[in-house]
Motif scaffolding. Sequence first.
Motif, PDB file in Angstrom:
ATOM      1  N   MET A 168       1.025  -1.133  -0.063  1.00 32.75           N
ATOM      2  CA  MET A 168      -0.222  -0.075  -0.140  1.00 32.75           C
ATOM      3  C   MET A 168       0.178   1.657  -0.388  1.00 32.75           C
ATOM      4  O   MET A 168       2.083   1.386   0.899  1.00 32.75           O
ATOM      5  CB  MET A 168      -1.162  -0.495   1.352  1.00 32.75           C
ATOM      6  CG  MET A 168      -1.907   1.490   1.110  1.00 32.75           C
ATOM      7  SD  MET A 168      -2.905   1.283   2.618  1.00 32.75           S
ATOM      8  CE  MET A 168      -4.282  -0.114   2.416  1.00 32.75           C
ATOM      9  N   LEU A 169       0.263   2.384  -0.786  1.00 27.46           N
ATOM     10  CA  LEU A 169       1.443   3.429  -1.213  1.00 27.46           C
ATOM     11  C   LEU A 169       1.317   4.231   0.201  1.00 27.46           C
ATOM     12  O   LEU A 169      -0.119   4.033   0.922  1.00 27.46           O
ATOM     13  CB  LEU A 169       1.015   3.776  -2.432  1.00 27.46           C
ATOM     14  CG  LEU A 169       1.440   3.739  -4.124  1.00 27.46           C
ATOM     15  CD1 LEU A 169       0.831   4.351  -4.973  1.00 27.46           C
ATOM     16  CD2 LEU A 169       3.200   3.298  -3.789  1.00 27.46           C
ATOM     17  N   LYS A 170       1.926   5.453   0.446  1.00 33.87           N
ATOM     18  CA  LYS A 170       1.936   6.209   2.055  1.00 33.87           C
ATOM     19  C   LYS A 170       0.842   6.874   1.562  1.00 33.87           C
ATOM     20  O   LYS A 170       0.196   7.137   2.844  1.00 33.87           O
ATOM     21  CB  LYS A 170       3.391   6.692   2.558  1.00 33.87           C
ATOM     22  CG  LYS A 170       3.098   8.012   3.290  1.00 33.87           C
ATOM     23  CD  LYS A 170       4.447   8.738   2.763  1.00 33.87           C
ATOM     24  CE  LYS A 170       4.491   9.905   4.153  1.00 33.87           C
ATOM     25  NZ  LYS A 170       5.952  10.862   3.914  1.00 33.87           N
ATOM     26  N   THR A 171       0.574   7.641   0.369  1.00 27.66           N
ATOM     27  CA  THR A 171      -0.720   8.688   0.372  1.00 27.66           C
ATOM     28  C   THR A 171      -2.369   7.274   0.642  1.00 27.66           C
ATOM     29  O   THR A 171      -3.157   8.334   1.444  1.00 27.66           O
ATOM     30  CB  THR A 171      -0.863   8.880  -0.493  1.00 27.66           C
ATOM     31  OG1 THR A 171      -0.497   8.006  -1.945  1.00 27.66           O
ATOM     32  CG2 THR A 171       0.087   9.832  -0.878  1.00 27.66           C
ATOM     33  N   GLU A 172      -1.967   5.881  -0.074  1.00 33.41           N
ATOM     34  CA  GLU A 172      -3.275   5.298   0.625  1.00 33.41           C
ATOM     35  C   GLU A 172      -3.067   5.299   1.849  1.00 33.41           C
ATOM     36  O   GLU A 172      -4.502   5.435   2.863  1.00 33.41           O
ATOM     37  CB  GLU A 172      -3.191   4.414  -0.637  1.00 33.41           C
ATOM     38  CG  GLU A 172      -3.358   4.151  -1.879  1.00 33.41           C
ATOM     39  CD  GLU A 172      -3.086   3.141  -3.185  1.00 33.41           C
ATOM     40  OE1 GLU A 172      -2.596   2.166  -1.967  1.00 33.41           O
ATOM     41  OE2 GLU A 172      -3.441   3.068  -4.197  1.00 33.41           O
ATOM     42  N   ARG A 173      -1.985   4.900   2.876  1.00 34.04           N
ATOM     43  CA  ARG A 173      -2.405   4.313   3.941  1.00 34.04           C
ATOM     44  C   ARG A 173      -2.693   5.775   4.941  1.00 34.04           C
ATOM     45  O   ARG A 173      -3.714   5.330   5.776  1.00 34.04           O
ATOM     46  CB  ARG A 173      -1.161   3.935   4.173  1.00 34.04           C
ATOM     47  CG  ARG A 173      -0.182   3.038   5.388  1.00 34.04           C
ATOM     48  CD  ARG A 173       0.965   2.338   5.806  1.00 34.04           C
ATOM     49  NE  ARG A 173       1.376   4.001   5.813  1.00 34.04           N
ATOM     50  CZ  ARG A 173       2.817   3.597   4.550  1.00 34.04           C
ATOM     51  NH1 ARG A 173       2.491   2.955   3.924  1.00 34.04           N
ATOM     52  NH2 ARG A 173       3.534   4.550   5.095  1.00 34.04           N
ATOM     53  N   GLN A 202      -4.485   8.127   3.843  1.00 30.42           N
ATOM     54  CA  GLN A 202      -5.806   8.534   3.768  1.00 30.42           C
ATOM     55  C   GLN A 202      -6.826   7.077   3.978  1.00 30.42           C
ATOM     56  O   GLN A 202      -8.292   7.574   4.609  1.00 30.42           O
ATOM     57  CB  GLN A 202      -6.032   8.292   2.488  1.00 30.42           C
ATOM     58  CG  GLN A 202      -5.767   9.805   1.551  1.00 30.42           C
ATOM     59  CD  GLN A 202      -5.730   9.174  -0.351  1.00 30.42           C
ATOM     60  OE1 GLN A 202      -5.697   8.133  -0.670  1.00 30.42           O
ATOM     61  NE2 GLN A 202      -5.442  10.503  -0.621  1.00 30.42           N
ATOM     62  N   SER A 203      -6.254   6.410   4.053  1.00 32.08           N
ATOM     63  CA  SER A 203      -6.944   4.880   5.157  1.00 32.08           C
ATOM     64  C   SER A 203      -7.238   5.659   7.134  1.00 32.08           C
ATOM     65  O   SER A 203      -8.144   5.523   7.210  1.00 32.08           O
ATOM     66  CB  SER A 203      -6.127   3.624   5.117  1.00 32.08           C
ATOM     67  OG  SER A 203      -6.656   2.787   3.542  1.00 32.08           O
ATOM     68  N   LEU A 216       1.106   9.058  11.160  1.00 30.44           N
ATOM     69  CA  LEU A 216       0.916   9.625  12.558  1.00 30.44           C
ATOM     70  C   LEU A 216       1.334  11.033  12.948  1.00 30.44           C
ATOM     71  O   LEU A 216      -0.305  11.495  13.202  1.00 30.44           O
ATOM     72  CB  LEU A 216       0.235   8.980  13.820  1.00 30.44           C
ATOM     73  CG  LEU A 216      -0.637   7.934  13.278  1.00 30.44           C
ATOM     74  CD1 LEU A 216      -0.881   7.085  14.808  1.00 30.44           C
ATOM     75  CD2 LEU A 216      -2.418   8.202  13.095  1.00 30.44           C
ATOM     76  N   GLU A 217       2.910  11.123  13.204  1.00 27.15           N
ATOM     77  CA  GLU A 217       2.898  12.034  13.815  1.00 27.15           C
ATOM     78  C   GLU A 217       2.837  12.926  12.100  1.00 27.15           C
ATOM     79  O   GLU A 217       2.832  14.134  12.585  1.00 27.15           O
ATOM     80  CB  GLU A 217       4.789  12.059  14.339  1.00 27.15           C
ATOM     81  CG  GLU A 217       4.426  10.740  14.818  1.00 27.15           C
ATOM     82  CD  GLU A 217       4.569  11.802  15.933  1.00 27.15           C
ATOM     83  OE1 GLU A 217       4.402  12.683  16.188  1.00 27.15           O
ATOM     84  OE2 GLU A 217       4.102  11.083  17.618  1.00 27.15           O
ATOM     85  N   GLU A 218       3.263  12.557  11.051  1.00 32.28           N
ATOM     86  CA  GLU A 218       3.666  13.108   9.896  1.00 32.28           C
ATOM     87  C   GLU A 218       1.732  14.105   9.446  1.00 32.28           C
ATOM     88  O   GLU A 218       1.287  15.492   9.083  1.00 32.28           O
ATOM     89  CB  GLU A 218       3.473  12.591   8.335  1.00 32.28           C
ATOM     90  CG  GLU A 218       3.791  13.169   7.306  1.00 32.28           C
ATOM     91  CD  GLU A 218       4.421  12.594   6.136  1.00 32.28           C
ATOM     92  OE1 GLU A 218       3.904  12.814   5.095  1.00 32.28           O
ATOM     93  OE2 GLU A 218       4.365  11.511   6.510  1.00 32.28           O
ATOM     94  N   LEU A 219       0.924  13.607   9.804  1.00 26.95           N
ATOM     95  CA  LEU A 219      -0.319  13.577   9.893  1.00 26.95           C
ATOM     96  C   LEU A 219      -0.944  14.447  11.095  1.00 26.95           C
ATOM     97  O   LEU A 219      -1.791  15.962  11.011  1.00 26.95           O
ATOM     98  CB  LEU A 219      -1.764  12.589   9.961  1.00 26.95           C
ATOM     99  CG  LEU A 219      -1.582  11.525   8.530  1.00 26.95           C
ATOM    100  CD1 LEU A 219      -2.408  10.168   9.316  1.00 26.95           C
ATOM    101  CD2 LEU A 219      -2.591  12.320   7.438  1.00 26.95           C
ATOM    102  N   ALA A 220      -0.241  14.530  12.618  1.00 32.39           N
ATOM    103  CA  ALA A 220      -0.662  15.239  13.010  1.00 32.39           C
ATOM    104  C   ALA A 220       0.108  17.239  12.794  1.00 32.39           C
ATOM    105  O   ALA A 220      -0.635  18.004  12.793  1.00 32.39           O
ATOM    106  CB  ALA A 220      -0.101  15.295  14.003  1.00 32.39           C
ATOM    107  N   GLN A 222      -4.059  17.834  10.614  1.00 33.32           N
ATOM    108  CA  GLN A 222      -5.242  16.703   9.712  1.00 33.32           C
ATOM    109  C   GLN A 222      -5.793  15.394  11.146  1.00 33.32           C
ATOM    110  O   GLN A 222      -7.080  14.934  10.095  1.00 33.32           O
ATOM    111  CB  GLN A 222      -5.022  15.904   9.008  1.00 33.32           C
ATOM    112  CG  GLN A 222      -4.483  16.304   7.378  1.00 33.32           C
ATOM    113  CD  GLN A 222      -4.150  15.961   6.042  1.00 33.32           C
ATOM    114  OE1 GLN A 222      -2.952  15.430   6.154  1.00 33.32           O
ATOM    115  NE2 GLN A 222      -4.927  16.078   5.263  1.00 33.32           N
ATOM    116  N   LEU A 223      -4.933  15.476  12.270  1.00 32.45           N
ATOM    117  CA  LEU A 223      -5.357  15.384  12.917  1.00 32.45           C
ATOM    118  C   LEU A 223      -5.533  15.500  14.317  1.00 32.45           C
ATOM    119  O   LEU A 223      -3.852  15.519  14.313  1.00 32.45           O
ATOM    120  CB  LEU A 223      -5.216  13.533  12.707  1.00 32.45           C
ATOM    121  CG  LEU A 223      -4.441  12.851  12.995  1.00 32.45           C
ATOM    122  CD1 LEU A 223      -3.164  12.379  13.436  1.00 32.45           C
ATOM    123  CD2 LEU A 223      -4.326  10.883  12.054  1.00 32.45           C
TER     124      LEU A 223
END
Length: 262
Positions: free
Chosen positions: A1-6, A8-9, A40-44, A48-49
Amino acid sequence: MLKTERQQSILAMCDRYGTITVKFIQEVLAVSDMTIRRDLEELAQKKQLLRVHGGAQKMTSEEQLISSIEGTKAANELSHNEKKKLHTKEKEYIAKHAAAYITKEDDTIFLGSGTTIELMTQYIEHDSLRIVTNSLPVFNLLSETKRFELYLIGGLYREKTGAFVGSIANEAVQKIGIKKAFVGVNGLKGTEVSNFSIEEGTLQKIVLDNAAEKCLVSDANKFDHSDFYNFYDLRKIDALFTDSTLSAELKSYYQQYTKIIQ
């Protein structure tokens, strides 16, 4: 699974369940613990979360708004409309308590600029007051009630805050005797009281120096933060109105400098 897909999931799981754990994501996506934590760190960091212990949490609509607006706060002053959208419940709480501090008829009151002080206009109970302001929004709100003797200080108009500032405004307030002054802030750090604008800060200092009782209004998120221009010493303030979310630790620290009213 690609990083972007992961990622997004992961966001989709957050939206569905509110709070998710690293272990739960692992079971669903079949990837390593370390990979999930990096995601999670990157999305934070992208706002985005929310990163919480052992997992992540969906951001509320208000948290998303605050993150998107305050992301540029260090470099840019927020507009009047942007500020109105932030911490509305807390500002309402502060406004009610600050307005209740106006207890005597025939006093001369100064109301500065700022969205919390604008809310104060709804809760002032006494009619026989002389109110001075350099804020056009405050003046407009009070003029609609036709209850007070109103004075609008003129000068250079700052569209960002709806306030009049500059030498003309400074000269005018120097000549006025004020019983109680209410001023908003952008930051409180130790004994330093700060805001974004040198011009507004200069006028606020003059007003506070001339007032018999000096009052500040500030929601809790401004404590332990500083902005561009330090315009006053917190130890000279008589009362600081804030909201109920201020932590006991911060309240205890700042009470050594002034009276905190929640």
